[in-house]
Every structure is written in structure tokens, then in C-alpha cells.
Motif scaffolding. Structure first.
Motif, PDB file in Angstrom:
ATOM      1  N   ASP A  90      28.884  41.910  33.946  1.00 36.76           N
ATOM      2  CA  ASP A  90      28.205  42.424  35.126  1.00 36.76           C
ATOM      3  C   ASP A  90      29.130  43.251  36.004  1.00 36.76           C
ATOM      4  N   GLN A  91      28.512  43.991  36.894  1.00 36.96           N
ATOM      5  CA  GLN A  91      29.221  44.724  37.935  1.00 36.96           C
ATOM      6  C   GLN A  91      28.410  44.572  39.208  1.00 36.96           C
ATOM      7  N   VAL A  92      29.135  44.487  40.313  1.00 35.20           N
ATOM      8  CA  VAL A  92      28.508  44.359  41.621  1.00 35.20           C
ATOM      9  C   VAL A  92      29.069  45.496  42.471  1.00 35.20           C
ATOM     10  N   ALA A  93      28.224  46.471  42.775  1.00 37.92           N
ATOM     11  CA  ALA A  93      28.662  47.644  43.530  1.00 37.92           C
ATOM     12  C   ALA A  93      28.257  47.488  44.995  1.00 37.92           C
ATOM     13  N   PHE A  94      29.246  47.504  45.865  1.00 33.73           N
ATOM     14  CA  PHE A  94      29.024  47.462  47.312  1.00 33.73           C
ATOM     15  C   PHE A  94      28.939  48.907  47.783  1.00 33.73           C
ATOM     16  N   LYS A  95      27.755  49.310  48.275  1.00 27.63           N
ATOM     17  CA  LYS A  95      27.491  50.715  48.525  1.00 27.63           C
ATOM     18  C   LYS A  95      27.485  51.109  49.996  1.00 27.63           C
ATOM     19  N   THR A  96      27.566  50.123  50.890  1.00 25.15           N
ATOM     20  CA  THR A  96      27.570  50.418  52.328  1.00 25.15           C
ATOM     21  C   THR A  96      28.662  49.615  53.018  1.00 25.15           C
ATOM     22  N   ASN A  97      29.067  50.087  54.182  1.00 27.20           N
ATOM     23  CA  ASN A  97      30.045  49.336  54.973  1.00 27.20           C
ATOM     24  C   ASN A  97      29.480  47.990  55.410  1.00 27.20           C
ATOM     25  N   PHE A 144      26.327  52.774  38.959  1.00 22.18           N
ATOM     26  CA  PHE A 144      25.519  52.486  40.143  1.00 22.18           C
ATOM     27  C   PHE A 144      25.846  53.427  41.298  1.00 22.18           C
ATOM     28  N   GLY A 145      26.446  54.557  40.999  1.00 27.94           N
ATOM     29  CA  GLY A 145      26.740  55.543  42.028  1.00 27.94           C
ATOM     30  C   GLY A 145      28.006  55.204  42.806  1.00 27.94           C
ATOM     31  N   LYS A 146      28.124  55.822  43.967  1.00 30.62           N
ATOM     32  CA  LYS A 146      29.294  55.600  44.819  1.00 30.62           C
ATOM     33  C   LYS A 146      29.297  54.170  45.321  1.00 30.62           C
ATOM     34  N   GLY A 147      30.494  53.570  45.373  1.00 29.97           N
ATOM     35  CA  GLY A 147      30.578  52.211  45.881  1.00 29.97           C
ATOM     36  C   GLY A 147      31.910  51.568  45.538  1.00 29.97           C
ATOM     37  N   PHE A 148      32.095  50.374  46.049  1.00 33.45           N
ATOM     38  CA  PHE A 148      33.261  49.561  45.733  1.00 33.45           C
ATOM     39  C   PHE A 148      32.803  48.553  44.686  1.00 33.45           C
ATOM     40  N   TYR A 149      33.381  48.656  43.488  1.00 28.23           N
ATOM     41  CA  TYR A 149      32.903  47.889  42.338  1.00 28.23           C
ATOM     42  C   TYR A 149      33.702  46.605  42.139  1.00 28.23           C
ATOM     43  N   THR A 150      32.961  45.533  41.890  1.00 29.97           N
ATOM     44  CA  THR A 150      33.544  44.224  41.577  1.00 29.97           C
ATOM     45  C   THR A 150      32.782  43.639  40.387  1.00 29.97           C
ATOM     46  N   THR A 151      33.236  42.483  39.941  1.00 29.14           N
ATOM     47  CA  THR A 151      32.558  41.767  38.861  1.00 29.14           C
ATOM     48  C   THR A 151      32.749  40.269  39.077  1.00 29.14           C
ATOM     49  N   THR A 152      31.891  39.485  38.458  1.00 32.65           N
ATOM     50  CA  THR A 152      32.070  38.029  38.493  1.00 32.65           C
ATOM     51  C   THR A 152      32.958  37.571  37.340  1.00 32.65           C
ATOM     52  N   ASP A 153      33.358  38.486  36.463  1.00 29.64           N
ATOM     53  CA  ASP A 153      34.128  38.152  35.273  1.00 29.64           C
ATOM     54  C   ASP A 153      35.596  38.559  35.441  1.00 29.64           C
ATOM     55  N   TYR A 154      36.476  37.582  35.567  1.00 26.24           N
ATOM     56  CA  TYR A 154      37.902  37.859  35.769  1.00 26.24           C
ATOM     57  C   TYR A 154      38.480  38.702  34.635  1.00 26.24           C
ATOM     58  N   GLU A 155      38.141  38.372  33.384  1.00 32.19           N
ATOM     59  CA  GLU A 155      38.701  39.095  32.237  1.00 32.19           C
ATOM     60  C   GLU A 155      38.325  40.570  32.272  1.00 32.19           C
ATOM     61  N   GLN A 156      37.117  40.862  32.679  1.00 28.34           N
ATOM     62  CA  GLN A 156      36.701  42.260  32.793  1.00 28.34           C
ATOM     63  C   GLN A 156      37.540  42.977  33.849  1.00 28.34           C
ATOM     64  N   ALA A 157      37.755  42.337  34.987  1.00 23.66           N
ATOM     65  CA  ALA A 157      38.577  42.933  36.054  1.00 23.66           C
ATOM     66  C   ALA A 157      40.014  43.114  35.582  1.00 23.66           C
ATOM     67  N   VAL A 206      43.785  45.636  46.569  1.00 23.64           N
ATOM     68  CA  VAL A 206      42.857  46.101  47.597  1.00 23.64           C
ATOM     69  C   VAL A 206      42.509  44.911  48.491  1.00 23.64           C
ATOM     70  N   ARG A 207      43.065  44.906  49.684  1.00 30.46           N
ATOM     71  CA  ARG A 207      42.777  43.823  50.631  1.00 30.46           C
ATOM     72  C   ARG A 207      41.575  44.164  51.510  1.00 30.46           C
ATOM     73  N   ARG A 208      41.454  45.443  51.832  1.00 28.94           N
ATOM     74  CA  ARG A 208      40.355  45.917  52.691  1.00 28.94           C
ATOM     75  C   ARG A 208      39.624  47.033  51.966  1.00 28.94           C
ATOM     76  N   PRO A 209      38.545  46.712  51.269  1.00 32.29           N
ATOM     77  CA  PRO A 209      37.815  47.732  50.520  1.00 32.29           C
ATOM     78  C   PRO A 209      37.235  48.807  51.442  1.00 32.29           C
ATOM     79  N   VAL A 210      37.223  50.020  50.942  1.00 32.42           N
ATOM     80  CA  VAL A 210      36.596  51.141  51.645  1.00 32.42           C
ATOM     81  C   VAL A 210      35.742  51.911  50.646  1.00 32.42           C
ATOM     82  N   LEU A 211      34.784  52.636  51.176  1.00 33.00           N
ATOM     83  CA  LEU A 211      33.943  53.489  50.351  1.00 33.00           C
ATOM     84  C   LEU A 211      34.580  54.867  50.297  1.00 33.00           C
ATOM     85  N   LEU A 212      34.818  55.355  49.105  1.00 33.19           N
ATOM     86  CA  LEU A 212      35.436  56.658  48.917  1.00 33.19           C
ATOM     87  C   LEU A 212      34.344  57.728  48.817  1.00 33.19           C
TER      88      LEU A 212
END
Length: 161
Positions: free
Chosen positions: A140-147, A25-38, A11-17
């Protein structure tokens, strides 16, 4: 700050589905600070979807964008975190309670889902649920919920597994 997104595609350009399952955390583009989890999520996604290749997309979160964003951060699993994921996982008017650009906090994982299900089904109260979750080393998870929030992510590289 480096963030990781595991998937069956790069995913080079994340989008909200629009259509997403009921996630923590609801709708969003999910990331983490933990490489192993990803990495584990990428392998799981590729295996379940039976298409693509397990991939970790690496992003840099631009610090200067954070000041203008509405961020909800849970430092640990507590009653407020449990209430928030309950609303989202059950899909109970989740959008009504959600005006955040980014939500950041612990992730419900394979080791903790049984405890969460017991709570959802009414077999555990909040205190007992939190008590059972505390010994877990929740990632952890970091959910990006808006453009607007997604604009702060810069694609850095991909790791094909």
C-alpha cells in the motif's frame, strides 16, 4: 497507526513539494504501512540520487485527525483505482479531479509497471489489466495531499540504513 517514509534523507517535518513527477496518487507526501517497502524505496532513492543516506522516517498517524479529513481509499486494484492512477500518472488535469486530503491504496511497483504501461499504451483493456494485477501482492501507499492532512502525522523516529 505507524507509517513509514523511505528516502535518501530523514524527514522529520513533511512538506508538500510543488514540483513532483506524475505519481500514482498525484502530488503528495507518500508513506506506507509496510516497513520493507519503505526500506527498499530508501535504498533506491539514495542509489539513484547519489547523495544522502538511505533512511526510513517513522510516523504515527493520529487517529483523531482522520474524522475531519476527506479520504479516498482503494481496498484493492480495481477499475476506479486504475482510472485514478491513470489520470495522475498521465498528468491529465489531475488537480481538477483531486480534492482529497489523503489517498490510500495499492502501489504500482516494479513487478506491475509493465502491465500498467501496456494499459496506458492501449494494448490491454481495463478488465485484462485488473486480471493481471490481481495475483500480485500489491503493497500500500498513503499519500498525504494537503497541509491539513500532514498535521495528523507525528514524527516518531528515524532508521538510518
Amino acid at each position: 497507526m505507524e507509517l513509514f517514509h523511505g528516502s535518501n534523507v530523514v524527514v522529520r517535518r513533511p512538506v508538500l513539494l510543488e514540483n513532483q513527477r506524475n505519481l500514482d496518487f498525484g502530488k503528495g507526501f507518500y508513506t506506507t504501512t509496510d516497513y520493507e517497502q519503505a526500506r527498499k524505496w530508501a535504498e533506491r532513492s539514495a542509489r539513484i540520487r547519489k547523495t544522502g543516506h538511505a533512511s526510513v522516517s517513522v510516523f504515527e498517524l493520529q487517529d483523531d485527525c482522520l474524522a475531519s479529513l476527506n479520504i479516498l481509499k482503494f481496498d484493492h486494484a480495481d477499475e476506479k483505482w486504475l482510472d485514478y492512477i491513470t489520470v495522475n500518472r498521465k498528468g491529465i488535469n489531475a488537480d481538477k479531479y483531486d480534492n482529497w486530503d489523503i489517498v490510500w491504496g495499492p502501489v504500482v511497483n516494479d513487478q506491475t509497471i509493465q502491465t500498467i504501461v501496456l494499459y496506458f499504451d492501449g494494448f490491454l483493456d481495463e478488465q485484462e489489466t485488473i486480471k493481471r494485477l490481481l495475483p500480485q501482492k500489491l503493497k500500500d501507499q498513503v499519500a498525504f495531499k494537503t497541509n491539513k492532512a500532514l498535521e495528523g502525522l507525528k514524527f516518531v523516529r528515524e532508521v538510518i540504513l
